[in-house]
Design an enzyme around this catalytic site. Structure first.
Site, mmCIF file in Angstrom:
data_model
loop_
_atom_site.group_PDB
_atom_site.id
_atom_site.type_symbol
_atom_site.label_atom_id
_atom_site.label_comp_id
_atom_site.label_asym_id
_atom_site.label_seq_id
_atom_site.Cartn_x
_atom_site.Cartn_y
_atom_site.Cartn_z
ATOM 1 C CG ASP A 261 6.711 -0.732 -7.644
ATOM 2 O OD1 ASP A 261 7.538 -0.607 -8.570
ATOM 3 O OD2 ASP A 261 7.054 -0.812 -6.452
ATOM 4 C CD1 TRP B 266 4.783 3.015 -4.608
ATOM 5 C CD2 TRP B 266 4.104 3.059 -6.744
ATOM 6 N NE1 TRP B 266 5.901 2.960 -5.400
ATOM 7 C CE2 TRP B 266 5.515 2.986 -6.717
ATOM 8 C CE3 TRP B 266 3.460 3.084 -7.964
ATOM 9 C CZ2 TRP B 266 6.292 2.961 -7.874
ATOM 10 C CZ3 TRP B 266 4.226 3.055 -9.131
ATOM 11 C CH2 TRP B 266 5.623 2.992 -9.094
ATOM 12 C CG ASP C 275 -1.168 -7.302 -4.324
ATOM 13 O OD1 ASP C 275 -0.248 -6.535 -4.649
ATOM 14 O OD2 ASP C 275 -0.990 -8.527 -4.156
ATOM 15 C CE LYS D 205 9.376 -2.477 -9.620
ATOM 16 N NZ LYS D 205 9.510 -3.350 -8.423
ATOM 17 C CG ASP E 32 -5.742 -11.742 -11.768
ATOM 18 O OD1 ASP E 32 -5.419 -10.679 -12.326
ATOM 19 O OD2 ASP E 32 -5.300 -12.856 -12.107
ATOM 20 N N GLY F 83 0.786 -1.233 0.000
ATOM 21 C CA GLY F 83 0.000 0.000 0.000
ATOM 22 C C GLY F 83 0.812 1.272 0.000
#
Length: 223
Positions: free
Chosen positions: A137, A81, A97, A177, A113, A79
């Protein structure tokens, strides 16, 4: 929020004690954590992860989080971000998540998902409109084989990009990322077709020995 560049002064290196029972890799990880100024700063500021500083630095440079923004955080655990997005003025933050995320005032977390059927419509309804910023990320488990790891993270980033294109509002932004090498041609072509500006960045909080970098795409253009 205090600028992430104002980190505590570097302390004298801390050495591990009673580490004989740990594997060499565990000893290296602990040694790095104990001597990482971002880890210490995150703890001092009540941040959920050192990774929060990466988003701060990207936002400082590219002005990603606008006041009142609607933000979706893919792979949000733990958590950090989402926490930064709220503190920097986002009005709505939804994190997704596979892992459970501890509640955070002002944010909504979904354990599941993001590729589940109907997730796009669910998020848009929860946000009260399309997203202004989609963050990820996420990174796959690494194998140690450079080519394999690069393919895995590219597949994950491409999937996140396709998802972002379904839920972003016009002129929205996407941050993901990658590993060194940046976006490959196919993904880069999609990014350039759908966004006004596409840049690669390695924020200072990203460890020097890490192969990670980020793609920052702004000015989303719906088809």
């Amino acid at each position: 929020m205090t600028s992430p560049s104002n980190l505590p002064p570097r302390r004298e290196a801390v050495r591990l004690k009673n580490a004989r029972k740990l594997s060499t890799s565990s000893q290296r990880w602990l040694q790095r954590q104990l001597n990482d100024p971002y880890v210490a700063a995150a703890k001092a500021r009540g941040l959920r992860s050192r990774a929060a500083f990466k988003l701060m630095e990207l936002d400082d440079k590219y002005k990603l989080i606008e006041q009142g923004a609607r933000v979706v955080d893919l792979g949000a655990a733990p958590g950090g971000w989402s926490q930064v997005a709220l503190e920097r003025g986002a009005a709505k933050v939804i994190g997704i998540d596979l892992l459970e995320i501890q509640p955070l005032a002002g944010a909504e977390f979904i354990q599941g998902d993001f590729l589940e059927e109907g997730m796009e419509a669910r998020l848009i309804e929860m946000l009260g409109g399309k997203a202004d910023l989609v963050l990820t990320d996420m990174a796959p488990n690494t194998s140690g084989h450079v080519a394999t790891d690069h393919l895995r993270i590219m597949a994950l980033a491409e999937t996140a990009l396709a998802f972002a294109c379904d839920i972003l509002a016009p002129n929205g932004a996407f941050v993901a990322k990658l590993f060194q090498g940046g976006a490959e041609r196919e993904m880069l072509n999609t990014l350039k077709a759908r966004f006004k500006q596409v840049r690669h960045a390695k924020p200072p909080a990203s460890r020097k020995d890490s192969k990670e970098m980020y793609v920052v795409a702004t000015g989303f253009r719906p088809e």
